[in-house]
Design a protein around this motif. Structure first.
Motif, PDB file in Angstrom:
ATOM      1  N   LYS A 115       0.813  -1.214   0.000  1.00 18.81           N
ATOM      2  CA  LYS A 115       0.000   0.000   0.000  1.00 18.81           C
ATOM      3  C   LYS A 115       0.850   1.269   0.000  1.00 18.81           C
ATOM      4  O   LYS A 115       0.368   2.347   0.339  1.00 18.81           O
ATOM      5  N   GLU A 116       2.121   1.154  -0.355  1.00 22.51           N
ATOM      6  CA  GLU A 116       2.981   2.331  -0.430  1.00 22.51           C
ATOM      7  C   GLU A 116       3.809   2.252  -1.702  1.00 22.51           C
ATOM      8  O   GLU A 116       4.219   1.183  -2.136  1.00 22.51           O
ATOM      9  N   ASP A 117       4.049   3.387  -2.289  1.00 23.75           N
ATOM     10  CA  ASP A 117       4.816   3.423  -3.534  1.00 23.75           C
ATOM     11  C   ASP A 117       6.305   3.635  -3.229  1.00 23.75           C
ATOM     12  O   ASP A 117       6.899   4.642  -3.600  1.00 23.75           O
ATOM     13  N   LYS A 118       6.886   2.673  -2.540  1.00 24.60           N
ATOM     14  CA  LYS A 118       8.314   2.751  -2.246  1.00 24.60           C
ATOM     15  C   LYS A 118       8.885   1.341  -2.131  1.00 24.60           C
ATOM     16  O   LYS A 118       8.157   0.368  -1.965  1.00 24.60           O
ATOM     17  N   ILE A 119      10.209   1.255  -2.242  1.00 20.89           N
ATOM     18  CA  ILE A 119      10.915  -0.017  -2.175  1.00 20.89           C
ATOM     19  C   ILE A 119      11.676  -0.108  -0.856  1.00 20.89           C
ATOM     20  O   ILE A 119      12.393   0.819  -0.480  1.00 20.89           O
ATOM     21  N   GLU A 120      11.492  -1.215  -0.152  1.00 26.32           N
ATOM     22  CA  GLU A 120      12.258  -1.470   1.066  1.00 26.32           C
ATOM     23  C   GLU A 120      13.393  -2.441   0.739  1.00 26.32           C
ATOM     24  O   GLU A 120      13.199  -3.427   0.033  1.00 26.32           O
ATOM     25  N   THR A 121      14.581  -2.141   1.254  1.00 29.27           N
ATOM     26  CA  THR A 121      15.758  -2.952   0.988  1.00 29.27           C
ATOM     27  C   THR A 121      16.177  -3.709   2.235  1.00 29.27           C
ATOM     28  O   THR A 121      16.271  -3.125   3.322  1.00 29.27           O
ATOM     29  N   PHE A 122      16.423  -5.008   2.086  1.00 31.68           N
ATOM     30  CA  PHE A 122      16.853  -5.850   3.194  1.00 31.68           C
ATOM     31  C   PHE A 122      18.064  -6.674   2.777  1.00 31.68           C
ATOM     32  O   PHE A 122      18.297  -6.914   1.587  1.00 31.68           O
ATOM     33  N   TYR A 123      18.816  -7.100   3.753  1.00 33.86           N
ATOM     34  CA  TYR A 123      19.933  -8.021   3.518  1.00 33.86           C
ATOM     35  C   TYR A 123      19.731  -9.251   4.392  1.00 33.86           C
ATOM     36  O   TYR A 123      19.331  -9.142   5.554  1.00 33.86           O
ATOM     37  N   THR A 124      19.995 -10.405   3.807  1.00 33.41           N
ATOM     38  CA  THR A 124      19.917 -11.636   4.576  1.00 33.41           C
ATOM     39  C   THR A 124      21.305 -11.970   5.098  1.00 33.41           C
ATOM     40  O   THR A 124      22.292 -11.905   4.361  1.00 33.41           O
ATOM     41  N   GLU A 125      21.409 -12.293   6.373  1.00 37.57           N
ATOM     42  CA  GLU A 125      22.718 -12.504   6.987  1.00 37.57           C
ATOM     43  C   GLU A 125      23.378 -13.785   6.501  1.00 37.57           C
ATOM     44  O   GLU A 125      24.596 -13.846   6.345  1.00 37.57           O
ATOM     45  N   PHE A 126      22.577 -14.807   6.241  1.00 31.69           N
ATOM     46  CA  PHE A 126      23.130 -16.091   5.804  1.00 31.69           C
ATOM     47  C   PHE A 126      22.551 -16.484   4.447  1.00 31.69           C
ATOM     48  O   PHE A 126      21.360 -16.295   4.184  1.00 31.69           O
ATOM     49  N   VAL A 127      23.401 -17.033   3.590  1.00 31.06           N
ATOM     50  CA  VAL A 127      22.980 -17.492   2.270  1.00 31.06           C
ATOM     51  C   VAL A 127      23.454 -18.927   2.069  1.00 31.06           C
ATOM     52  O   VAL A 127      24.338 -19.422   2.778  1.00 31.06           O
ATOM     53  N   ASN A 128      22.843 -19.593   1.109  1.00 26.52           N
ATOM     54  CA  ASN A 128      23.233 -20.966   0.770  1.00 26.52           C
ATOM     55  C   ASN A 128      24.327 -20.942  -0.298  1.00 26.52           C
ATOM     56  O   ASN A 128      24.228 -20.206  -1.277  1.00 26.52           O
ATOM     57  N   ILE A 129      25.352 -21.760  -0.098  1.00 30.50           N
ATOM     58  CA  ILE A 129      26.468 -21.851  -1.029  1.00 30.50           C
ATOM     59  C   ILE A 129      26.559 -23.282  -1.557  1.00 30.50           C
ATOM     60  O   ILE A 129      26.550 -24.239  -0.783  1.00 30.50           O
ATOM     61  N   GLU A 130      26.624 -23.408  -2.883  1.00 33.28           N
ATOM     62  CA  GLU A 130      26.763 -24.737  -3.496  1.00 33.28           C
ATOM     63  C   GLU A 130      27.937 -24.743  -4.469  1.00 33.28           C
ATOM     64  O   GLU A 130      28.087 -23.824  -5.282  1.00 33.28           O
ATOM     65  N   PHE A 131      28.767 -25.790  -4.388  1.00 31.39           N
ATOM     66  CA  PHE A 131      29.919 -25.942  -5.263  1.00 31.39           C
ATOM     67  C   PHE A 131      29.559 -26.838  -6.449  1.00 31.39           C
ATOM     68  O   PHE A 131      28.568 -27.572  -6.422  1.00 31.39           O
ATOM     69  N   SER A 132      30.400 -26.799  -7.472  1.00 30.70           N
ATOM     70  CA  SER A 132      30.131 -27.571  -8.691  1.00 30.70           C
ATOM     71  C   SER A 132      30.173 -29.074  -8.450  1.00 30.70           C
ATOM     72  O   SER A 132      29.597 -29.847  -9.222  1.00 30.70           O
ATOM     73  N   ASP A 133      30.852 -29.520  -7.370  1.00 27.74           N
ATOM     74  CA  ASP A 133      30.903 -30.954  -7.075  1.00 27.74           C
ATOM     75  C   ASP A 133      29.727 -31.415  -6.217  1.00 27.74           C
ATOM     76  O   ASP A 133      29.670 -32.574  -5.797  1.00 27.74           O
ATOM     77  N   GLY A 134      28.781 -30.492  -5.947  1.00 33.38           N
ATOM     78  CA  GLY A 134      27.576 -30.853  -5.198  1.00 33.38           C
ATOM     79  C   GLY A 134      27.613 -30.518  -3.721  1.00 33.38           C
ATOM     80  O   GLY A 134      26.587 -30.598  -3.043  1.00 33.38           O
ATOM     81  N   ARG A 135      28.771 -30.146  -3.189  1.00 33.62           N
ATOM     82  CA  ARG A 135      28.851 -29.805  -1.774  1.00 33.62           C
ATOM     83  C   ARG A 135      28.069 -28.530  -1.483  1.00 33.62           C
ATOM     84  O   ARG A 135      28.047 -27.608  -2.297  1.00 33.62           O
ATOM     85  N   LYS A 136      27.438 -28.485  -0.310  1.00 35.23           N
ATOM     86  CA  LYS A 136      26.646 -27.325   0.089  1.00 35.23           C
ATOM     87  C   LYS A 136      27.040 -26.879   1.494  1.00 35.23           C
ATOM     88  O   LYS A 136      27.419 -27.698   2.328  1.00 35.23           O
ATOM     89  N   THR A 137      26.939 -25.572   1.728  1.00 40.09           N
ATOM     90  CA  THR A 137      27.247 -25.030   3.038  1.00 40.09           C
ATOM     91  C   THR A 137      26.515 -23.703   3.195  1.00 40.09           C
ATOM     92  O   THR A 137      25.873 -23.209   2.268  1.00 40.09           O
ATOM     93  N   LYS A 138      26.621 -23.127   4.390  1.00 36.46           N
ATOM     94  CA  LYS A 138      26.044 -21.810   4.667  1.00 36.46           C
ATOM     95  C   LYS A 138      27.159 -20.769   4.659  1.00 36.46           C
ATOM     96  O   LYS A 138      28.284 -21.036   5.066  1.00 36.46           O
ATOM     97  N   GLY A 139      26.836 -19.586   4.180  1.00 37.18           N
ATOM     98  CA  GLY A 139      27.786 -18.494   4.176  1.00 37.18           C
ATOM     99  C   GLY A 139      27.204 -17.282   4.867  1.00 37.18           C
ATOM    100  O   GLY A 139      26.000 -17.021   4.770  1.00 37.18           O
ATOM    101  N   GLN A 140      28.044 -16.539   5.558  1.00 37.25           N
ATOM    102  CA  GLN A 140      27.598 -15.333   6.260  1.00 37.25           C
ATOM    103  C   GLN A 140      28.021 -14.095   5.478  1.00 37.25           C
ATOM    104  O   GLN A 140      29.193 -13.927   5.137  1.00 37.25           O
ATOM    105  N   VAL A 141      27.068 -13.237   5.199  1.00 31.30           N
ATOM    106  CA  VAL A 141      27.357 -11.980   4.505  1.00 31.30           C
ATOM    107  C   VAL A 141      28.015 -11.040   5.512  1.00 31.30           C
ATOM    108  O   VAL A 141      27.417 -10.660   6.509  1.00 31.30           O
ATOM    109  N   ILE A 142      29.256 -10.654   5.238  1.00 31.28           N
ATOM    110  CA  ILE A 142      30.003  -9.855   6.221  1.00 31.28           C
ATOM    111  C   ILE A 142      30.217  -8.411   5.789  1.00 31.28           C
ATOM    112  O   ILE A 142      30.623  -7.577   6.602  1.00 31.28           O
TER     113      ILE A 142
END
Length: 287
Positions: A115-142
């Motif tokens: 109901k407002e004509d504006k954009i709110e910006t957020f950052y997520t502290e943790f993201v998902n990381i996946e490598f080409s060999d299939g391994r997955k882990t969590k990463g922290q945005v610093i």
């Protein structure tokens, strides 16, 4: 190159047939013959050097395949699964102690307020990381820097692939480079393209950028731009997109990307240490 060399040899032979009959003395004939032979030998050396420098199409293809295979393990898929948004992007290993670089807009979420004509910006502290060999882990945005559109993520340095080394030379127009990313979810896609213009300083962005032949799609952002020596010369940033076709029946728009942009390695080298040191901290998280 081969045709040019043959033309040179024919010219020399013609010169020999003209000069030698007119020489009355054996010493003169020998001198001219020695000079011409030396010239032929020099041209042969130049031809071999040119072939070694440029290579054949087959050898160049093999070299490009090898470079892509060596870089692929160091490139990651980044995703965030917030309750109100899902985003994917690309990143790459920057250092052996577990730091990954990507763009700010990969870890940023822009949401239109209700109901407002504006954009709110957020950052997520943790993201998902996946490598080409299939391994997955969590990463922290610093750290994030909206001005250069760079962001740093920290993961545990457990048996990581080698980081990508930054190039030290100044990028030139026409230089060939490749990127590896995840356009529209097609993971670890390879794209080769020349540099259309280096270090653009027009008022399109806050800092200089490289212009590339062909655009990028959602999911490519944050991917590395790598030269023929396997060195990092930039990071995939954005593209100029043109609406190509509006499919009203399926309620979707097909977009054609014609121009791509990349953040230069010089900007990365200057900003990345500041991100890691905590000079650009995030003030608000949202999961």
């Amino acid at each position: 190159m081969k045709q040019q060399f043959q033309q040179w040899v024919m010219c020399i032979i013609v010169m020999m047939t003209v000069i030698l009959p007119g020489c009355s003395q054996q010493s003169v004939r020998t001198k001219h013959f020695s000079q011409l032979k030396a010239e032929v030998d020099r041209l042969k050396v130049d031809l071999m050097a040119a072939r070694a420098a440029h290579g054949t199409p087959a050898s160049l293809s093999q070299s490009m395949m090898k470079l892509a295979a060596e870089a692929k393990p160091s490139i990651v898929l980044i995703s965030s699964d917030l309750s109100f948004a899902y985003k994917t992007g690309t990143g790459f290993i920057y250092s052996e102690d577990g730091y990954i670089l990507t763009t700010d807009h990969v870890v940023r979420v822009d949401v239109r307020a209700e109901k407002e004509d504006k954009i709110e910006t957020f950052y997520t502290e943790f993201v998902n990381i996946e490598f080409s060999d299939g391994r997955k882990t969590k990463g922290q945005v610093i750290g994030i820097d909206p001005k250069t559109d760079l962001a740093a993520i920290k993961i545990e340095p457990d048996d990581l692939p080698a980081p990508l080394a930054l190039a030290t030379h100044r990028v030139q127009q026409g230089e060939l480079a490749f990127s590896l990313g995840h356009p529209l979810g097609f993971s670890w896609s390879l794209q080769w393209r020349p540099i259309s213009a280096a270090y653009r300083t027009e008022k399109l962005f806050d800092t200089p950028v490289h212009q590339l032949d062909g655009g990028f799609l959602e999911g490519d952002s944050g991917g590395p731009l790598i030269d023929l020596q396997g060195k990092l010369i930039g990071m995939v940033y954005s593209a100029i997109n043109y609406k190509f076709k509006d499919d009203k029946q399926q309620n979707k728009t097909i977009v054609y990307s014609s121009i791509g942009w990349a953040i230069p390695a010089e900007t990365i080298a200057e900003t990345a240490p500041k991100l890691i040191a905590g000079d650009y901290k995030i003030t608000e998280w949202k999961q």
